[in-house]
Design a protein around this motif. Structure first.
Motif, PDB file in Angstrom:
ATOM      1  N   ALA A   2      11.813  33.156 -28.746  1.00 37.65           N
ATOM      2  CA  ALA A   2      11.719  32.149 -29.799  1.00 37.65           C
ATOM      3  C   ALA A   2      10.277  31.679 -29.902  1.00 37.65           C
ATOM      4  O   ALA A   2       9.544  31.643 -28.912  1.00 37.65           O
ATOM      5  N   THR A   3       9.861  31.319 -31.097  1.00 37.54           N
ATOM      6  CA  THR A   3       8.496  30.854 -31.314  1.00 37.54           C
ATOM      7  C   THR A   3       8.461  29.839 -32.450  1.00 37.54           C
ATOM      8  O   THR A   3       9.413  29.730 -33.233  1.00 37.54           O
ATOM      9  N   LEU A   4       7.376  29.110 -32.509  1.00 43.40           N
ATOM     10  CA  LEU A   4       7.154  28.232 -33.649  1.00 43.40           C
ATOM     11  C   LEU A   4       7.055  29.078 -34.906  1.00 43.40           C
ATOM     12  O   LEU A   4       6.517  30.187 -34.876  1.00 43.40           O
ATOM     13  N   ASP A 104      15.032  22.863 -28.226  1.00 45.06           N
ATOM     14  CA  ASP A 104      16.314  23.028 -27.529  1.00 45.06           C
ATOM     15  C   ASP A 104      16.129  23.543 -26.110  1.00 45.06           C
ATOM     16  O   ASP A 104      16.851  24.427 -25.648  1.00 45.06           O
ATOM     17  N   GLY A 105      15.124  23.006 -25.411  1.00 47.68           N
ATOM     18  CA  GLY A 105      14.878  23.375 -24.020  1.00 47.68           C
ATOM     19  C   GLY A 105      14.139  24.677 -23.810  1.00 47.68           C
ATOM     20  O   GLY A 105      13.888  25.059 -22.668  1.00 47.68           O
ATOM     21  N   GLU A 106      13.780  25.374 -24.877  1.00 52.13           N
ATOM     22  CA  GLU A 106      13.078  26.659 -24.763  1.00 52.13           C
ATOM     23  C   GLU A 106      11.631  26.525 -25.241  1.00 52.13           C
ATOM     24  O   GLU A 106      11.371  25.968 -26.309  1.00 52.13           O
ATOM     25  N   LEU A 107      10.711  27.052 -24.445  1.00 50.91           N
ATOM     26  CA  LEU A 107       9.298  27.032 -24.808  1.00 50.91           C
ATOM     27  C   LEU A 107       9.078  27.890 -26.053  1.00 50.91           C
ATOM     28  O   LEU A 107       9.450  29.064 -26.080  1.00 50.91           O
ATOM     29  N   VAL A 108       8.477  27.290 -27.097  1.00 52.46           N
ATOM     30  CA  VAL A 108       8.245  28.020 -28.346  1.00 52.46           C
ATOM     31  C   VAL A 108       6.770  28.079 -28.721  1.00 52.46           C
ATOM     32  O   VAL A 108       6.401  28.669 -29.739  1.00 52.46           O
ATOM     33  N   GLY A 109       5.894  27.482 -27.898  1.00 51.19           N
ATOM     34  CA  GLY A 109       4.469  27.537 -28.177  1.00 51.19           C
ATOM     35  C   GLY A 109       3.727  26.412 -27.494  1.00 51.19           C
ATOM     36  O   GLY A 109       4.249  25.754 -26.586  1.00 51.19           O
ATOM     37  N   ALA A 110       2.480  26.208 -27.940  1.00 51.73           N
ATOM     38  CA  ALA A 110       1.648  25.125 -27.408  1.00 51.73           C
ATOM     39  C   ALA A 110       0.590  24.777 -28.446  1.00 51.73           C
ATOM     40  O   ALA A 110       0.255  25.596 -29.312  1.00 51.73           O
ATOM     41  N   ALA A 131       5.336  15.391 -35.407  1.00 55.34           N
ATOM     42  CA  ALA A 131       5.611  15.531 -36.839  1.00 55.34           C
ATOM     43  C   ALA A 131       6.704  16.551 -37.144  1.00 55.34           C
ATOM     44  O   ALA A 131       7.393  16.439 -38.156  1.00 55.34           O
ATOM     45  N   VAL A 132       6.884  17.547 -36.269  1.00 54.00           N
ATOM     46  CA  VAL A 132       7.926  18.543 -36.500  1.00 54.00           C
ATOM     47  C   VAL A 132       9.176  18.269 -35.677  1.00 54.00           C
ATOM     48  O   VAL A 132      10.112  19.054 -35.659  1.00 54.00           O
ATOM     49  N   GLY A 133       9.180  17.129 -34.967  1.00 50.28           N
ATOM     50  CA  GLY A 133      10.374  16.712 -34.239  1.00 50.28           C
ATOM     51  C   GLY A 133      10.687  17.544 -33.018  1.00 50.28           C
ATOM     52  O   GLY A 133      11.844  17.587 -32.584  1.00 50.28           O
ATOM     53  N   LEU A 134       9.669  18.167 -32.423  1.00 48.34           N
ATOM     54  CA  LEU A 134       9.889  18.955 -31.216  1.00 48.34           C
ATOM     55  C   LEU A 134       9.412  18.184 -30.004  1.00 48.34           C
ATOM     56  O   LEU A 134       8.844  17.109 -30.119  1.00 48.34           O
ATOM     57  N   LYS A 135       9.642  18.745 -28.817  1.00 45.88           N
ATOM     58  CA  LYS A 135       9.351  18.049 -27.565  1.00 45.88           C
ATOM     59  C   LYS A 135       8.258  18.761 -26.773  1.00 45.88           C
ATOM     60  O   LYS A 135       7.978  19.934 -27.015  1.00 45.88           O
ATOM     61  N   THR A 136       7.685  18.035 -25.810  1.00 47.18           N
ATOM     62  CA  THR A 136       6.645  18.605 -24.955  1.00 47.18           C
ATOM     63  C   THR A 136       7.161  18.907 -23.549  1.00 47.18           C
ATOM     64  O   THR A 136       6.393  19.223 -22.664  1.00 47.18           O
TER      65      THR A 136
END
Length: 138
Positions: A2-4, A104-110, A131-136
């Motif tokens: 998965a990725t951004l 959703d708990g999966e790394l998608v980028g940085a 802004a995109v509602g994702l987590k760090t």
């Protein structure tokens, strides 16, 4: 893997750019996928020539380890980290300024910044991610 998406990366960059302007900084910000491959970046007018490469290298470090790049500084001289830096041709910087992005708990980028203070670099990344509602973190 998965990725951004490109649309997410573009939103992250637009909001990060607005944050950079709000702070009055001259910076670059990069968005990478989980492998550290570049999705997109910007360099503001007047930002030093080196900032695009540094912003990406911080983001690569964050993506590689799934942690904020500032948390990697203490272990930067460990054999594992030095080996990773060598494998990446030196394109990893374990200094504050980049944050991983999880969906959703999966790394998608940085997202990584360079050109401001270390905190400004990280703040611009955080603004874009928010802004995109994702987590760090997972």
């Amino acid at each position: 893997m998965a990725t951004l998406t490109l649309a997410e990366a573009e939103t992250i960059l637009a909001v990060a750019k607005a944050k950079v302007f709000e702070m009055g900084a001259k910076m670059s910000v990069s968005v990478v996928d989980p492998r550290g491959d570049l999705i997109g970046m910007f360099r503001t007018d007047g930002a030093p020539w080196r900032t695009p490469a540094i912003s990406r290298a911080k983001a690569v470090s964050s993506a590689c380890f799934g942690r904020p790049s500032g948390e990697l500084t203490d272990n930067a001289m460990s054999p594992v980290f030095r080996g990773m830096m060598a494998m990446e041709g030196g394109h990893m910087i374990p200094g504050q300024g980049a944050l991983p992005v999880y969906r959703d708990g999966e790394l998608v980028g940085a997202v990584g910044g360079s050109g401001g203070t270390a905190q400004q670099d990280e703040d611009s990344a955080q603004a874009g991610i928010d802004a995109v509602g994702l987590k760090t973190s997972a």
